[in-house]
Design an enzyme around this catalytic site. Sequence first.
Site, short mmCIF file in Angstrom:
data_model
loop_
_atom_site.label_atom_id
_atom_site.label_comp_id
_atom_site.label_asym_id
_atom_site.label_seq_id
_atom_site.Cartn_x
_atom_site.Cartn_y
_atom_site.Cartn_z
N THR A 52 -10.64 6.31 2.76
CA THR A 52 -10.03 7.57 3.16
C THR A 52 -8.53 7.46 2.87
OG1 THR A 52 -9.74 6.80 5.42
CG2 THR A 52 -11.76 8.05 4.94
N VAL A 54 -5.57 8.19 4.45
CA VAL A 54 -4.63 7.58 5.38
C VAL A 54 -4.90 6.08 5.51
CG1 VAL A 54 -3.74 7.63 7.75
CG2 VAL A 54 -4.29 9.77 6.59
N CYS A 55 -6.19 5.72 5.56
CA CYS A 55 -6.53 4.30 5.69
C CYS A 55 -6.10 3.52 4.45
CB CYS A 55 -8.03 4.13 5.93
SG CYS A 55 -8.58 4.84 7.50
N THR A 56 -6.25 4.11 3.29
CA THR A 56 -5.82 3.45 2.06
C THR A 56 -4.31 3.24 2.07
OG1 THR A 56 -7.68 4.38 0.83
CG2 THR A 56 -5.78 3.63 -0.47
N MET A 59 -3.51 0.36 4.65
CA MET A 59 -3.84 -1.00 4.20
C MET A 59 -2.94 -1.43 3.04
SD MET A 59 -6.08 -2.16 6.28
CE MET A 59 -5.35 -1.12 7.55
#
Length: 165
Positions: A52, A54-56, A59
Site C-alpha cells: 500500500t 503509505v506503508c511503502t 518502510m
Amino acid sequence: MFLAWSFYAHDMVNVGDDAPDFSLLDQNNNTVSGSDFKGQKVILVFFPAAFTGVCTTEMCTFQENLSMLNEANVVVLGICVDARFSNAAFAEKNGLEFPILSDYSRSTVEAYSVALHDFAGMPGYTASQRAVFIVDENGDVMWKWVGENPGVQPDYQQVLNAAGI
C-alpha cells in the site's frame, strides 16, 4: 526485558513497560524474536499492509535511514500481519534490508494493543495499526507512537531522535 505474551495482552503497552516478546517468521523464513536483540535498541515498526502507498513510503523511509541506525547499534524490525510470502515480495520490490516479520497469527499486534479490527471495511480481518515502539537495550519500551488512523505516518525525525540519532 521482553516478557512472554500473557493474559495481559490487551492492556495498552506504555513507555517504561517490559516489551512483550515475540517470535515471528521474517521474509526469508527465519524465526526472529524480540529477545534476540538484548543489548541493542530496537525500532518495531507495525504497519497495516504490504504494497500500500503509505506503508511503502514508511518502510522505504526506514530503509533510507538504515545505515545510520545500524551504525548507532539500532535494529529496525517491520511487523505486518501479511504472510511471509507477501512480505518477501514487498521487501524485494522495495530493496528493504531489514526483517519484515509476519504476524499472521496476530499475537504480536494483540500483545502490543495495536490490532486494527475489521480493517478496510473487511469484517473479521485484523491488520495492524500504524505504530512505532522503540525498545531499549534492556527490553523496556522507551518510546511509542500509534497513528490516529492508518493513513498517518510517524514523524521520522522524532523517531530518529528518540532512538538517539
